[in-house]
Motif scaffolding. Sequence first.
Motif, mmCIF file in Angstrom:
data_model
loop_
_atom_site.group_PDB
_atom_site.id
_atom_site.type_symbol
_atom_site.label_atom_id
_atom_site.label_comp_id
_atom_site.label_asym_id
_atom_site.label_seq_id
_atom_site.Cartn_x
_atom_site.Cartn_y
_atom_site.Cartn_z
ATOM 1 N N ARG A 32 -7.888 4.935 2.262
ATOM 2 C CA ARG A 32 -7.293 4.937 0.917
ATOM 3 C C ARG A 32 -7.962 3.892 0.020
ATOM 4 N NH1 ARG A 32 -1.176 4.724 2.473
ATOM 5 N NH2 ARG A 32 -0.837 6.858 3.190
ATOM 6 N N HIS A 33 -8.211 2.708 0.588
ATOM 7 C CA HIS A 33 -8.840 1.651 -0.204
ATOM 8 C C HIS A 33 -10.240 2.060 -0.642
ATOM 9 C CE1 HIS A 33 -6.076 -1.864 1.310
ATOM 10 N NE2 HIS A 33 -5.454 -0.973 0.589
ATOM 11 N N LEU A 34 -10.984 2.663 0.283
ATOM 12 C CA LEU A 34 -12.350 3.078 -0.053
ATOM 13 C C LEU A 34 -12.332 4.134 -1.154
ATOM 14 C CD1 LEU A 34 -13.952 3.084 3.500
ATOM 15 C CD2 LEU A 34 -14.603 1.624 1.575
ATOM 16 N N GLU A 35 -11.346 5.031 -1.112
ATOM 17 C CA GLU A 35 -11.237 6.044 -2.172
ATOM 18 C C GLU A 35 -10.934 5.392 -3.524
ATOM 19 O OE1 GLU A 35 -8.320 8.817 -0.662
ATOM 20 O OE2 GLU A 35 -9.659 9.274 1.034
ATOM 21 N N LEU A 36 -10.023 4.416 -3.488
ATOM 22 C CA LEU A 36 -9.669 3.719 -4.733
ATOM 23 C C LEU A 36 -10.879 2.995 -5.324
ATOM 24 C CD1 LEU A 36 -6.393 1.819 -5.280
ATOM 25 C CD2 LEU A 36 -8.524 0.679 -5.873
ATOM 26 N N LEU A 37 -11.821 2.589 -4.461
ATOM 27 C CA LEU A 37 -13.001 1.855 -4.931
ATOM 28 C C LEU A 37 -14.156 2.779 -5.298
ATOM 29 C CD1 LEU A 37 -12.955 -1.138 -2.402
ATOM 30 C CD2 LEU A 37 -12.262 -1.151 -4.808
ATOM 31 N N ASP A 38 -13.864 4.070 -5.400
ATOM 32 C CA ASP A 38 -14.928 5.045 -5.671
ATOM 33 C C ASP A 38 -15.733 4.713 -6.923
ATOM 34 O OD1 ASP A 38 -15.808 6.943 -4.026
ATOM 35 O OD2 ASP A 38 -14.320 8.475 -4.534
ATOM 36 N N GLY A 39 -15.091 4.133 -7.919
ATOM 37 C CA GLY A 39 -15.791 3.808 -9.160
ATOM 38 C C GLY A 39 -16.668 2.569 -9.073
ATOM 39 N N SER A 40 -16.464 1.732 -8.033
ATOM 40 C CA SER A 40 -17.242 0.487 -7.955
ATOM 41 C C SER A 40 -18.035 0.454 -6.650
ATOM 42 C CB SER A 40 -16.336 -0.738 -8.080
ATOM 43 O OG SER A 40 -15.000 -0.436 -7.735
ATOM 44 N N VAL A 94 5.265 -4.088 -11.424
ATOM 45 C CA VAL A 94 3.953 -3.508 -11.107
ATOM 46 C C VAL A 94 4.214 -2.115 -10.549
ATOM 47 C CG1 VAL A 94 1.998 -3.704 -9.505
ATOM 48 C CG2 VAL A 94 2.859 -5.749 -10.656
ATOM 49 N N ASP A 95 3.607 -1.077 -11.136
ATOM 50 C CA ASP A 95 3.875 0.272 -10.617
ATOM 51 C C ASP A 95 3.041 0.568 -9.360
ATOM 52 O OD1 ASP A 95 1.329 1.256 -11.291
ATOM 53 O OD2 ASP A 95 1.990 1.865 -13.289
ATOM 54 N N SER A 96 3.309 1.704 -8.742
ATOM 55 C CA SER A 96 2.699 1.983 -7.436
ATOM 56 C C SER A 96 1.175 2.049 -7.506
ATOM 57 C CB SER A 96 3.248 3.302 -6.859
ATOM 58 O OG SER A 96 4.600 3.132 -6.486
ATOM 59 N N GLU A 97 0.631 2.590 -8.593
ATOM 60 C CA GLU A 97 -0.824 2.672 -8.746
ATOM 61 C C GLU A 97 -1.446 1.279 -8.832
ATOM 62 O OE1 GLU A 97 -3.185 5.116 -8.551
ATOM 63 O OE2 GLU A 97 -1.405 6.062 -7.706
ATOM 64 N N GLN A 98 -0.829 0.427 -9.681
ATOM 65 C CA GLN A 98 -1.343 -0.945 -9.833
ATOM 66 C C GLN A 98 -1.174 -1.744 -8.537
ATOM 67 O OE1 GLN A 98 0.963 -2.107 -13.345
ATOM 68 N NE2 GLN A 98 -0.965 -2.583 -14.358
ATOM 69 N N ARG A 99 -0.059 -1.484 -7.841
ATOM 70 C CA ARG A 99 0.173 -2.223 -6.600
ATOM 71 C C ARG A 99 -0.894 -1.900 -5.560
ATOM 72 N NH1 ARG A 99 4.905 -0.715 -5.779
ATOM 73 N NH2 ARG A 99 4.528 0.595 -3.962
ATOM 74 N N LYS A 100 -1.346 -0.640 -5.558
ATOM 75 C CA LYS A 100 -2.446 -0.257 -4.666
ATOM 76 C C LYS A 100 -3.692 -1.096 -4.956
ATOM 77 C CE LYS A 100 -2.122 4.567 -4.451
ATOM 78 N NZ LYS A 100 -2.799 5.860 -4.668
ATOM 79 N N VAL A 101 -3.994 -1.254 -6.244
ATOM 80 C CA VAL A 101 -5.155 -2.049 -6.650
ATOM 81 C C VAL A 101 -4.982 -3.507 -6.220
ATOM 82 C CG1 VAL A 101 -6.448 -2.932 -8.634
ATOM 83 C CG2 VAL A 101 -5.669 -0.541 -8.607
ATOM 84 N N ALA A 152 0.802 -1.220 0.000
ATOM 85 C CA ALA A 152 0.000 0.000 0.000
ATOM 86 C C ALA A 152 0.840 1.278 0.000
ATOM 87 C CB ALA A 152 -0.922 -0.003 1.218
ATOM 88 N N THR A 153 2.186 1.154 0.024
ATOM 89 C CA THR A 153 3.032 2.339 0.153
ATOM 90 C C THR A 153 3.710 2.662 -1.179
ATOM 91 O OG1 THR A 153 3.444 1.635 2.420
ATOM 92 C CG2 THR A 153 4.885 3.358 1.535
ATOM 93 N N PRO A 154 3.581 3.906 -1.665
ATOM 94 C CA PRO A 154 4.181 4.242 -2.952
ATOM 95 C C PRO A 154 5.705 4.209 -2.883
ATOM 96 C CG PRO A 154 3.191 6.195 -1.946
ATOM 97 C CD PRO A 154 2.786 5.015 -1.108
ATOM 98 N N ILE A 155 6.332 4.032 -4.029
ATOM 99 C CA ILE A 155 7.790 3.992 -4.119
ATOM 100 C C ILE A 155 8.390 5.319 -3.658
ATOM 101 C CG2 ILE A 155 7.799 4.687 -6.559
ATOM 102 C CD1 ILE A 155 10.234 2.921 -6.988
ATOM 103 N N THR A 156 7.639 6.405 -3.838
ATOM 104 C CA THR A 156 8.154 7.736 -3.502
ATOM 105 C C THR A 156 8.484 7.889 -2.024
ATOM 106 O OG1 THR A 156 5.842 8.424 -3.364
ATOM 107 C CG2 THR A 156 7.016 8.946 -5.402
#
Lengths: 257, 257
Positions: free
Chosen positions: B227-235, A153-160, A91-95
Amino acid sequence: MNVVCLGAGNVATHLAIALKAMGADIVQVWSHDFKNAEILAALTKARAFHNWKNLDRNADCYIIAVKDDAIPAIAAQLLDVKGIVVHTSGATPITSLVGTGSGYGVLYPLQTFSKSKAVNLTLVPFCIEADRPETLEKIDAIAHLLSTSVAEVDSEQRKVLHVAAVVAANFTNHLYHLSAQLLEQHQLKFDLLKPLIMETAEKVQSALPVNVQTGPAVRNDQVTMQRHLELLDGSANLQQIYQSLSESILKTYHKKD
Amino acid sequence: MNVVCLGAGNVATHLAIALKAMGADIVQVWSHDFKNAEILAALTKARAFHNWKNLDRNADCYIIAVKDDAIPAIAAQLLDVKGIVVHTSGATPITSLVGTGSGYGVLYPLQTFSKSKAVNLTLVPFCIEADRPETLEKIDAIAHLLSTSVAEVDSEQRKVLHVAAVVAANFTNHLYHLSAQLLEQHQLKFDLLKPLIMETAEKVQSALPVNVQTGPAVRNDQVTMQRHLELLDGSANLQQIYQSLSESILKTYHKKD
């Protein structure tokens, strides 16, 4: 390869032991709880340390495997180390690692670890990401020491991926618990469900879950669902979850428009 | 032992083939869809029939493995048969068979069956119930032909087991589907989750699920959940399920009073 392990929890333990077995030298282990650092250090013939003054700054790789919110404080200690720095968080970005080491990145094993249970890492997908190609190559080499399944897998995809893992593993385990609790309330053994749980997981290793859905909701069997909801009258929590998951299944297979 | 199989779906197919393999004679197969009866009859060297006039009334055992709401109509055809009559339903009380055969009962395999996937029945729990001790003995013998795990479970308990099975298997599979769907929306492969799904199921074979819960909710990690709930905003659907399961986990591990 010399490795410093920052963290001594489940992920740190599994990675350090596996890297050691593949010939890496675990030189140091740090943990906010020094006792845990000592335990993992003993398992991997490393030295435990607690005071950052004693950090070995010349290792090839620094693996941060701590709770997400503790990562920034650790990263701040690794600004001038010689090797690369990676964290293992979904859940943590590379940044969060900008400025650390001679390069930085992510080594995220998509698996659930308990200290008490050995996990065969060989098949665990390792999701990797790096600040630049040279670092990616190094992280890729480390990941391939551990597993045959490595994906960039980039940070956005890793979040998913992390959300998906919570849904498919953490929530699933909670459903196991709710059913175990229901059985216990009626003097029935959780053992009865174990083969069913295994088979349900095995089925989706070769089929898409959408194609093997069974149960009253996918059949739109309102009579059975109503009976089940009545039986759950005493457990408001499970009743509500029964309702919302049944509705989600109905929506998936019996779209009204 | 001569068996008549009423139904030719997943459960009927697995039971008939396993009984045949253990030396039973499947003499007849009926299905509301005659083609399915013919397929199962061919697999078990039985005769398919459709007209109830042709029912063999002298078999030792009649197994009703059809949809729950079709059981009464089949039972009505089995009032004067020589052998015992059993159904295989988790949700249907034994009383649905009153008056049938020389005795009646339930033979409920607690497992999920797909026609395309072989299941090792040996470890599947068979829950049995009967109108009287003599029938129970007969059903117990049949269950032990199929499995080493046989338990006497009355109709009330079986209802509870059925709900628990829906929660631990059907709902779990739907969670697999929701996570697969989320990954697909982000160009990620469901394959990445498969080892995690297996490990999650394997863990509870030797530990209680309540003791191996992981994830943001059990850690009360509000930042990650937000953060997870925000990422799921579209679904909206998955977002709501994320919320209600997280709340249920919080309730289980972080009781407020």
